[in-house]
Design a protein around this motif. Sequence first.
Motif, short mmCIF file in Angstrom:
data_model
loop_
_atom_site.label_atom_id
_atom_site.label_comp_id
_atom_site.label_asym_id
_atom_site.label_seq_id
_atom_site.Cartn_x
_atom_site.Cartn_y
_atom_site.Cartn_z
N MET A 1 0.85 -1.17 0.00
CA MET A 1 0.00 0.00 0.00
C MET A 1 0.90 1.24 0.00
N SER A 2 0.68 2.12 -0.92
CA SER A 2 1.53 3.30 -1.02
C SER A 2 1.11 4.36 0.00
N THR A 3 1.97 5.29 0.22
CA THR A 3 1.70 6.37 1.17
C THR A 3 0.50 7.20 0.74
N LYS B 1 -2.67 5.43 1.70
CA LYS B 1 -2.88 5.48 3.14
C LYS B 1 -3.41 6.85 3.58
N VAL B 2 -2.80 7.90 3.05
CA VAL B 2 -3.23 9.25 3.41
C VAL B 2 -4.64 9.51 2.90
N ALA C 1 -6.99 7.27 2.38
CA ALA C 1 -7.92 6.47 3.19
C ALA C 1 -8.15 7.13 4.54
N PHE C 2 -7.08 7.65 5.14
CA PHE C 2 -7.22 8.34 6.42
C PHE C 2 -8.10 9.58 6.27
#
Length: 53
Positions: free
Chosen positions: A1-3, A6-7, A9-10
């Motif tokens: 999962m790339s950064t 993740k950002v 999704a957050f």
Amino acid sequence: MSTAVKVSAFAAALVAVFVVAWAIGSAVGPPAEAPPPPAPTSEHHGHHPGGAP
């Protein structure tokens, strides 16, 4: 999962939490008004400096 994923999704989860909180707040309505504070009285209790003991 790339950064970036993740950002994203957050951020999406954060937006979802705020939307749910806003919806619940709108459904419940504004808080009831607090009762007015009691009126001050002229009675004094306790120690008075310079007064009789």
